[in-house]
Design an enzyme around this catalytic site. Sequence first.
Site, short mmCIF file in Angstrom:
data_model
loop_
_atom_site.label_atom_id
_atom_site.label_comp_id
_atom_site.label_asym_id
_atom_site.label_seq_id
_atom_site.Cartn_x
_atom_site.Cartn_y
_atom_site.Cartn_z
N ASN A 137 5.10 2.51 3.94
CA ASN A 137 6.12 3.85 4.62
C ASN A 137 6.62 3.23 6.12
O ASN A 137 7.69 2.49 5.76
CB ASN A 137 4.57 4.03 5.90
CG ASN A 137 3.70 3.40 6.40
OD1 ASN A 137 4.26 2.86 7.57
ND2 ASN A 137 2.66 2.34 6.25
N ASP B 122 -3.91 2.63 3.78
CA ASP B 122 -4.99 3.14 3.96
C ASP B 122 -6.05 2.61 2.51
O ASP B 122 -6.85 2.10 2.95
CB ASP B 122 -5.64 4.72 4.30
CG ASP B 122 -5.04 4.97 5.64
OD1 ASP B 122 -5.65 4.42 6.34
OD2 ASP B 122 -4.73 5.97 6.21
N ASP C 69 -10.32 -1.38 8.12
CA ASP C 69 -9.92 -0.69 9.53
C ASP C 69 -10.08 -1.60 10.66
O ASP C 69 -11.29 -2.06 11.30
CB ASP C 69 -10.96 0.76 9.42
CG ASP C 69 -10.09 1.80 10.48
OD1 ASP C 69 -9.71 0.42 11.92
OD2 ASP C 69 -10.02 2.52 10.69
N ILE C 70 -8.80 -2.20 10.44
CA ILE C 70 -8.69 -3.16 11.32
C ILE C 70 -9.32 -3.51 12.53
O ILE C 70 -9.92 -3.81 13.29
CB ILE C 70 -7.30 -4.12 11.33
CG1 ILE C 70 -6.54 -4.18 9.79
CG2 ILE C 70 -6.76 -4.45 12.24
CD1 ILE C 70 -5.05 -4.34 9.91
O1 C5P Z 1 -7.33 6.29 11.21
P1 C5P Z 1 -6.04 6.17 11.42
O2 C5P Z 1 -5.08 5.71 10.16
O3 C5P Z 1 -5.57 7.66 12.11
O4 C5P Z 1 -6.17 5.55 13.02
C1 C5P Z 1 -4.69 4.84 13.81
C2 C5P Z 1 -4.59 3.55 14.24
O5 C5P Z 1 -6.01 2.77 13.77
C3 C5P Z 1 -4.11 2.50 14.82
O6 C5P Z 1 -4.13 2.32 15.17
C4 C5P Z 1 -3.36 1.53 13.84
O7 C5P Z 1 -3.89 0.37 14.25
C5 C5P Z 1 -5.74 1.11 13.44
N1 C5P Z 1 -5.76 1.09 12.08
C6 C5P Z 1 -5.48 -0.09 11.45
N2 C5P Z 1 -6.19 -0.12 10.41
C7 C5P Z 1 -6.47 0.66 8.42
C8 C5P Z 1 -5.45 1.31 9.77
C9 C5P Z 1 -5.34 2.00 10.98
O8 C5P Z 1 -6.19 -1.15 12.33
N3 C5P Z 1 -6.63 0.29 8.48
#
Ligand code: C5P
Length: 401
Positions: free
Chosen positions: A210, A279, A308-309
């Site tokens: 991205n 994602d 999701d980290i």
């Molecule tokens: O769910 P979304 O991607 O909109 O959420 C954004 C937040 O989640 C950001 O802080 C991003 O760094 C974190 N994030 C993450 N791991 C992922 C997806 C998003 O830490 N796989």
Amino acid sequence: MQTLAGKKILLGISGGIAAYKCAELTRRLIERGAEVQVVMTKAAKEFITPLTMQAVSGRPVSDSLLDPAAEASMGHIELAKWADLVLLAPATADLIARMSAGMGNDLLTTLVLATDSPIAVSPAMNQQMYRNLATQENIATLERRGMHIWGPAAGEQACGDVGPGRMLEPMQLVERCEQFFGDKPLQGKSVLITAGPTREAIDPVRYISNHSSGKMGFSLAQAATQLGAKVTLVSGPVSLATPADVERINVDSAQSMFDNVMDNATKHDIFIACAAVADYRPQTIAEQKIKKTDDSDQMTITMVKNPDIVASVAKLSESRPFTVGFAAETQDVEHYARTKLAKKNLDMICANDVSVEGQGFNSDDNAITMYWKDGKQSLTLASKQQIASQIILTIAERLEA
Ligand code: C5P
């Protein structure tokens, strides 16, 4: 209160109309115990007299590089070493450009080159000059070199224009100095930050990614360090220099970012997830380069969800750091940000509306609203470095709350 007792401030004044405020600024700094040595450019003397500045600072004003008498008392190198802080206010577009180019064609720019003291720059100019790409790039260059950029404020200008470019008011500059010399709110704390994009391999030569530039995460790392924290930055592939004193771990995929973060999270007091993590990733990575075929115009890649980290860190039951996420939204920002705050069990979320041009993704500026369970705070459009400092200060406050 002698909040600046014994602090040696070299006040560099360049030729802008805001120079008239420097007498007041000097008085207020001295009132708080600072020693102020004024250095003026030739143009500055058209706006306020050296006599005024000498009277309020109690010291002869330095203004010439090639003055044998001045060199005999406190020479320019000595002056550069004397300062605990070099404060350039007002800093005109011209002064900023000369500093950015590394010039030393008068006493003030020579001092800037010769000092290893911290430098704070308080820009002041017409709003169009401030918005000019050359000025913006020059300010970004100074920021990258570690200078502190204080202001500008927006509002009515001496020329009648309205917009950004006003020098911060003397009392605001005094507060910045007090903050600068005061306790560092994150002293003794450690911060883990993710930044940049991730790359999800398709085959040995292709990937899905991205547009994240990593600027916001790197600015947060720099701001946290300046406020006393020990910072570890887990970064996806970006072309940015590592801020001074920051430990950087380079990763590529979301999985490798996840692994590194989970190895480190419990060792840190604060975790800020600023990365634009993919994602989904291709379910399998082809061992060889995928060939174009003649039998079909389509190709399908099956994607699987990445971990999701930030949510995984927020779920930790022991040694869980104070956890902050980001949310880039295009509509109904507060609603989606608060939903994410609750769903991911975060302590704070920084949300920005990426549908607005000139802020967020790949831009140098940002406007953000921070939300926590029972509160919020908005930060209007400013450089990512300034937004980052405000975010870190707010995190420090929330940590204590
Ligand atoms: O769910 P979304 O991607 O909109 O959420 C954004 C937040 O989640 C950001 O802080 C991003 O760094 C974190 N994030 C993450 N791991 C992922 C997806 C998003 O830490 N796989």
